[in-house]
Write an enzyme that holds these catalytic residues in place. Sequence first.
Site, mmCIF file in Angstrom:
data_model
loop_
_atom_site.group_PDB
_atom_site.id
_atom_site.type_symbol
_atom_site.label_atom_id
_atom_site.label_comp_id
_atom_site.label_asym_id
_atom_site.label_seq_id
_atom_site.Cartn_x
_atom_site.Cartn_y
_atom_site.Cartn_z
ATOM 1 N N ASP A 272 -35.840 -37.898 -23.675
ATOM 2 C CA ASP A 272 -35.082 -39.219 -23.693
ATOM 3 C C ASP A 272 -34.673 -40.369 -22.493
ATOM 4 O OD1 ASP A 272 -33.085 -37.123 -25.590
ATOM 5 O OD2 ASP A 272 -32.964 -39.528 -26.315
ATOM 6 N N ASN B 165 -33.255 -34.923 -21.929
ATOM 7 C CA ASN B 165 -32.813 -34.100 -23.248
ATOM 8 C C ASN B 165 -31.708 -33.478 -23.829
ATOM 9 O OD1 ASN B 165 -34.931 -33.978 -25.745
ATOM 10 N ND2 ASN B 165 -35.327 -32.707 -25.904
HETATM 11 O O1 MRU Z 1 -28.663 -37.949 -29.383
HETATM 12 P P1 MRU Z 1 -29.924 -37.838 -30.109
HETATM 13 O O2 MRU Z 1 -30.281 -37.120 -31.513
HETATM 14 O O3 MRU Z 1 -30.853 -39.264 -29.954
HETATM 15 O O4 MRU Z 1 -31.245 -37.168 -29.088
HETATM 16 C C1 MRU Z 1 -32.809 -37.291 -29.345
HETATM 17 C C2 MRU Z 1 -32.996 -36.033 -28.447
HETATM 18 O O5 MRU Z 1 -32.323 -35.719 -27.466
HETATM 19 C C3 MRU Z 1 -34.827 -35.854 -28.897
HETATM 20 O O6 MRU Z 1 -35.112 -34.837 -28.315
HETATM 21 C C4 MRU Z 1 -35.736 -37.062 -28.047
HETATM 22 O O7 MRU Z 1 -35.147 -38.459 -28.164
HETATM 23 C C5 MRU Z 1 -36.700 -37.141 -27.918
HETATM 24 S S1 MRU Z 1 -36.616 -37.870 -30.408
HETATM 25 C C6 MRU Z 1 -38.633 -38.096 -29.876
#
Ligand code: MRU
Length: 366
Positions: A237, A247
């Site tokens: 992220d 992440n």
């Molecule tokens: O809370 P989320 O579902 O948005 O979290 C998503 C993640 O942590 C993913 O691993 C990250 O965004 C990478 S997506 C290519």
Amino acid sequence: MKFKTIEWKGDRVRVLDQRRLPQEVRFLDCRDASSVAQAIRTMAIRGAPAIGVAAAMGIALAAKRIRSNQPKIFQKNLERVCGEMGRTRPTAVNLFWAVNRMKKILSLVHLNGVEKTRHYLIEEALRIYKEDIETNRRIGENGRRLIRNGDGILTHCNAGALATGGFGTALGVIYAARDEGKQFQVFVDETRPMLQGCRLTAWELVQEKIPATLITDNMAGVLMRKGLVNLVMVGADRIARNGDTANKIGTYGLAVLSKSHGIPFYVAAPTSTIDLTLVSGEEIPIEERNTAEVTHFCGYPIAPKGVKAFNPAFDVTPHSLIHGIITEKGIIRKPFHKNLRKMSAISDSLPVWQAGKLRTRNSKEG
Ligand code: MRU
């Protein structure tokens, strides 16, 4: 992919409502920017690259709907919308990166006029979307050689087609290796509390007919000890300039386990996830979500009333635990503080807002 996570429909933004998966494949039509913001906030659409694309499309939608042809009024209204998008979720930097690309176009409204700016904003949102598809493809191409026949690959959360405009980052590498004819097994962490692994990653892999085994988050150590996992691949992220990576919550624990079992731990992410303005992961803002996500399971209470709960949505994996970061420009290896910068120096996609902030910070650091 047999589905589209997000689509620009001219008068609306259509997202695949991920809150309903895997039980139902239902689409949500967002007809104004506030509904797009709400879709991001409530995680109808989620995943770092996907929320960047959604925010940009939401702003483009607002640009179409603002009636005024006066640059000042148009700019003021749209800046308010950009602000609303920026307050939806704090951790994934792709969101701010996309909003800032849109703001850059908007800042030229006095020069270009409202009509052209509307057009350019829509074009920019669609460009962000198309670039993401191409970026995913290149990440897959760059990372697929890390996967060998017979591997057991563990992944966490969802970094697939549902999290991006294309076929994914961590899962994109897996799809690319499959397309080369490689055979392997994927272990999918369920990813409490929101179950993105169980609901979303497992759903994608079943559709793609890739051999997948779902496990609860606390089973990873046992699998590693049994020798069933020889590669861990996750998304990101936000990546600070020393390589520390935010992440989904639980990623850090996996990285520690990988290290103690001698298993390579890779992050797959577009360069738009790299935030060179942050010295280390300490500075990454971590979203804390409603504790009901922890005290309840699929809406049912599972904890005694009155108990305290903690619900950070992300954690930070220190760079020392990461073997490499697979990007569309290649695999970045250690030392990350040097190589992330080097890569960004040749990067055509380093956003101007980052370059500016970096210069300011460097001069402060002396
Ligand atoms: O809370 P989320 O579902 O948005 O979290 C998503 C993640 O942590 C993913 O691993 C990250 O965004 C990478 S997506 C290519």
